[in-house]
Design a protein around this motif. Structure first.
Motif, PDB file in Angstrom:
ATOM      1  N   MET A  55       0.825  -1.194   0.000  1.00 38.95           N
ATOM      2  CA  MET A  55       0.000   0.000   0.000  1.00 38.95           C
ATOM      3  C   MET A  55       0.866   1.252   0.000  1.00 38.95           C
ATOM      4  SD  MET A  55      -3.066   0.888  -0.070  1.00 38.95           S
ATOM      5  CE  MET A  55      -4.127   2.237   0.271  1.00 38.95           C
ATOM      6  N   ASP A  56       1.940   1.216   0.747  1.00 44.21           N
ATOM      7  CA  ASP A  56       2.831   2.366   0.841  1.00 44.21           C
ATOM      8  C   ASP A  56       3.479   2.670  -0.508  1.00 44.21           C
ATOM      9  OD1 ASP A  56       4.054   4.423   2.255  1.00 44.21           O
ATOM     10  OD2 ASP A  56       5.876   3.235   2.525  1.00 44.21           O
ATOM     11  N   ARG A  57       3.851   1.645  -1.249  1.00 48.36           N
ATOM     12  CA  ARG A  57       4.473   1.837  -2.566  1.00 48.36           C
ATOM     13  C   ARG A  57       3.503   2.456  -3.554  1.00 48.36           C
ATOM     14  NH1 ARG A  57       7.957  -3.673  -3.590  1.00 48.36           N
ATOM     15  NH2 ARG A  57       9.387  -3.368  -1.858  1.00 48.36           N
ATOM     16  N   VAL A  58       2.259   2.027  -3.516  1.00 43.93           N
ATOM     17  CA  VAL A  58       1.250   2.579  -4.423  1.00 43.93           C
ATOM     18  C   VAL A  58       1.040   4.063  -4.122  1.00 43.93           C
ATOM     19  CG1 VAL A  58      -1.171   2.471  -5.113  1.00 43.93           C
ATOM     20  CG2 VAL A  58       0.104   0.359  -4.730  1.00 43.93           C
ATOM     21  N   LEU A  59       0.944   4.390  -2.855  1.00 46.45           N
ATOM     22  CA  LEU A  59       0.761   5.780  -2.457  1.00 46.45           C
ATOM     23  C   LEU A  59       1.953   6.638  -2.884  1.00 46.45           C
ATOM     24  CD1 LEU A  59      -1.129   7.698  -0.952  1.00 46.45           C
ATOM     25  CD2 LEU A  59       0.144   7.162   1.120  1.00 46.45           C
ATOM     26  N   ASN A  60       3.155   6.125  -2.687  1.00 50.36           N
ATOM     27  CA  ASN A  60       4.359   6.831  -3.128  1.00 50.36           C
ATOM     28  C   ASN A  60       4.348   7.060  -4.626  1.00 50.36           C
ATOM     29  OD1 ASN A  60       5.940   7.688  -1.063  1.00 50.36           O
ATOM     30  ND2 ASN A  60       7.161   5.815  -0.946  1.00 50.36           N
ATOM     31  N   MET A  61       3.963   6.050  -5.386  1.00 50.68           N
ATOM     32  CA  MET A  61       3.941   6.152  -6.840  1.00 50.68           C
ATOM     33  C   MET A  61       2.957   7.243  -7.292  1.00 50.68           C
ATOM     34  SD  MET A  61       3.147   3.205  -9.669  1.00 50.68           S
ATOM     35  CE  MET A  61       1.425   3.108  -9.246  1.00 50.68           C
ATOM     36  N   VAL A  62       1.773   7.253  -6.703  1.00 48.52           N
ATOM     37  CA  VAL A  62       0.760   8.238  -7.082  1.00 48.52           C
ATOM     38  C   VAL A  62       1.221   9.640  -6.710  1.00 48.52           C
ATOM     39  CG1 VAL A  62      -1.579   9.025  -6.591  1.00 48.52           C
ATOM     40  CG2 VAL A  62      -1.147   6.602  -6.973  1.00 48.52           C
ATOM     41  N   ILE A  63       1.750   9.799  -5.524  1.00 49.82           N
ATOM     42  CA  ILE A  63       2.215  11.114  -5.075  1.00 49.82           C
ATOM     43  C   ILE A  63       3.352  11.606  -5.980  1.00 49.82           C
ATOM     44  CG2 ILE A  63       3.423  12.314  -3.213  1.00 49.82           C
ATOM     45  CD1 ILE A  63       1.704  10.704  -1.263  1.00 49.82           C
ATOM     46  N   ARG A  64       4.258  10.728  -6.341  1.00 51.74           N
ATOM     47  CA  ARG A  64       5.375  11.111  -7.204  1.00 51.74           C
ATOM     48  C   ARG A  64       4.882  11.590  -8.570  1.00 51.74           C
ATOM     49  NH1 ARG A  64       9.253   6.562  -6.905  1.00 51.74           N
ATOM     50  NH2 ARG A  64       9.536   7.199  -4.760  1.00 51.74           N
ATOM     51  N   GLN A  65       3.879  10.921  -9.126  1.00 49.83           N
ATOM     52  CA  GLN A  65       3.332  11.332 -10.429  1.00 49.83           C
ATOM     53  C   GLN A  65       2.634  12.685 -10.325  1.00 49.83           C
ATOM     54  OE1 GLN A  65       0.836   8.143 -11.740  1.00 49.83           O
ATOM     55  NE2 GLN A  65       2.544   6.934 -12.527  1.00 49.83           N
ATOM     56  N   VAL A  66       1.882  12.890  -9.276  1.00 54.74           N
ATOM     57  CA  VAL A  66       1.173  14.161  -9.104  1.00 54.74           C
ATOM     58  C   VAL A  66       2.168  15.304  -8.935  1.00 54.74           C
ATOM     59  CG1 VAL A  66      -0.346  15.441  -7.544  1.00 54.74           C
ATOM     60  CG2 VAL A  66      -0.923  13.110  -8.200  1.00 54.74           C
ATOM     61  N   ILE A  67       3.171  15.097  -8.106  1.00 49.56           N
ATOM     62  CA  ILE A  67       4.181  16.133  -7.894  1.00 49.56           C
ATOM     63  C   ILE A  67       4.928  16.420  -9.193  1.00 49.56           C
ATOM     64  CG2 ILE A  67       6.388  16.619  -6.743  1.00 49.56           C
ATOM     65  CD1 ILE A  67       5.227  15.290  -4.255  1.00 49.56           C
ATOM     66  N   GLY A  68       5.228  15.393  -9.969  1.00 50.17           N
ATOM     67  CA  GLY A  68       5.905  15.587 -11.254  1.00 50.17           C
ATOM     68  C   GLY A  68       5.077  16.432 -12.210  1.00 50.17           C
ATOM     69  N   ARG A  69       3.780  16.181 -12.240  1.00 54.55           N
ATOM     70  CA  ARG A  69       2.912  16.973 -13.120  1.00 54.55           C
ATOM     71  C   ARG A  69       2.865  18.432 -12.684  1.00 54.55           C
ATOM     72  NH1 ARG A  69      -2.098  12.816 -14.230  1.00 54.55           N
ATOM     73  NH2 ARG A  69      -0.850  11.301 -15.369  1.00 54.55           N
ATOM     74  N   PHE A  70       2.756  18.669 -11.381  1.00 54.76           N
ATOM     75  CA  PHE A  70       2.741  20.044 -10.884  1.00 54.76           C
ATOM     76  C   PHE A  70       4.064  20.746 -11.174  1.00 54.76           C
ATOM     77  CE2 PHE A  70      -0.762  18.867  -7.799  1.00 54.76           C
ATOM     78  CZ  PHE A  70      -1.718  19.629  -8.458  1.00 54.76           C
ATOM     79  N   MET A  71       5.158  20.030 -11.018  1.00 55.89           N
ATOM     80  CA  MET A  71       6.467  20.617 -11.314  1.00 55.89           C
ATOM     81  C   MET A  71       6.559  21.011 -12.781  1.00 55.89           C
ATOM     82  SD  MET A  71       8.575  20.884  -8.747  1.00 55.89           S
ATOM     83  CE  MET A  71      10.182  20.791  -9.466  1.00 55.89           C
ATOM     84  N   ASN A  72       6.112  20.114 -13.668  1.00 56.32           N
ATOM     85  CA  ASN A  72       6.160  20.419 -15.097  1.00 56.32           C
ATOM     86  C   ASN A  72       5.286  21.612 -15.436  1.00 56.32           C
ATOM     87  OD1 ASN A  72       8.023  18.539 -15.898  1.00 56.32           O
ATOM     88  ND2 ASN A  72       6.507  16.963 -16.321  1.00 56.32           N
ATOM     89  N   ARG A  73       4.104  21.706 -14.835  1.00 53.78           N
ATOM     90  CA  ARG A  73       3.239  22.866 -15.085  1.00 53.78           C
ATOM     91  C   ARG A  73       3.902  24.151 -14.619  1.00 53.78           C
ATOM     92  NH1 ARG A  73      -2.819  21.125 -13.395  1.00 53.78           N
ATOM     93  NH2 ARG A  73      -3.132  19.652 -15.073  1.00 53.78           N
ATOM     94  N   GLY A  74       4.524  24.103 -13.456  1.00 54.27           N
ATOM     95  CA  GLY A  74       5.206  25.283 -12.937  1.00 54.27           C
ATOM     96  C   GLY A  74       6.385  25.693 -13.803  1.00 54.27           C
ATOM     97  N   ILE A  75       7.155  24.712 -14.247  1.00 53.16           N
ATOM     98  CA  ILE A  75       8.297  25.005 -15.113  1.00 53.16           C
ATOM     99  C   ILE A  75       7.814  25.582 -16.434  1.00 53.16           C
ATOM    100  CG2 ILE A  75      10.160  23.952 -16.448  1.00 53.16           C
ATOM    101  CD1 ILE A  75      10.508  22.007 -14.049  1.00 53.16           C
ATOM    102  N   ASN A  76       6.782  24.987 -17.015  1.00 55.01           N
ATOM    103  CA  ASN A  76       6.245  25.496 -18.278  1.00 55.01           C
ATOM    104  C   ASN A  76       5.725  26.914 -18.129  1.00 55.01           C
ATOM    105  OD1 ASN A  76       6.829  23.208 -19.741  1.00 55.01           O
ATOM    106  ND2 ASN A  76       4.821  22.288 -19.412  1.00 55.01           N
ATOM    107  N   ALA A  77       5.035  27.201 -17.040  1.00 56.52           N
ATOM    108  CA  ALA A  77       4.515  28.551 -16.820  1.00 56.52           C
ATOM    109  C   ALA A  77       5.662  29.544 -16.681  1.00 56.52           C
ATOM    110  CB  ALA A  77       3.634  28.577 -15.574  1.00 56.52           C
TER     111      ALA A  77
END
Length: 64
Positions: free
Chosen positions: A1-23
């Motif tokens: 369960m912990d690995r799944v949560l880590n994976m989801v959080i990592r993907q969400v943070i990556g998307r936010f980072m990319n949006r911020g960098i693009n902006a």
């Protein structure tokens, strides 16, 4: 369960980072364009496109 949560959080943070960098890149490469001639505007557009493409490539290489 912990690995799944880590994976989801990592993907969400990556998307936010990319949006911020693009902006940030969009704002940085926008420019004022008030005092520029049409040649200068075309040149700055090409430079902005190259900058954005280079940053996209750098982010892709950073994943490996």
């Amino acid at each position: 369960m912990d690995r799944v949560l880590n994976m989801v959080i990592r993907q969400v943070i990556g998307r936010f980072m990319n949006r911020g960098i693009n902006a940030g890149v969009d704002r940085m490469t926008r420019g004022s364009g008030r005092e520029a001639t049409p040649e200068q505007q075309a040149s700055s557009r090409q430079t902005a496109q190259r900058t954005k493409q280079a940053l996209r490539m750098a982010r892709r290489f950073g994943r490996f």
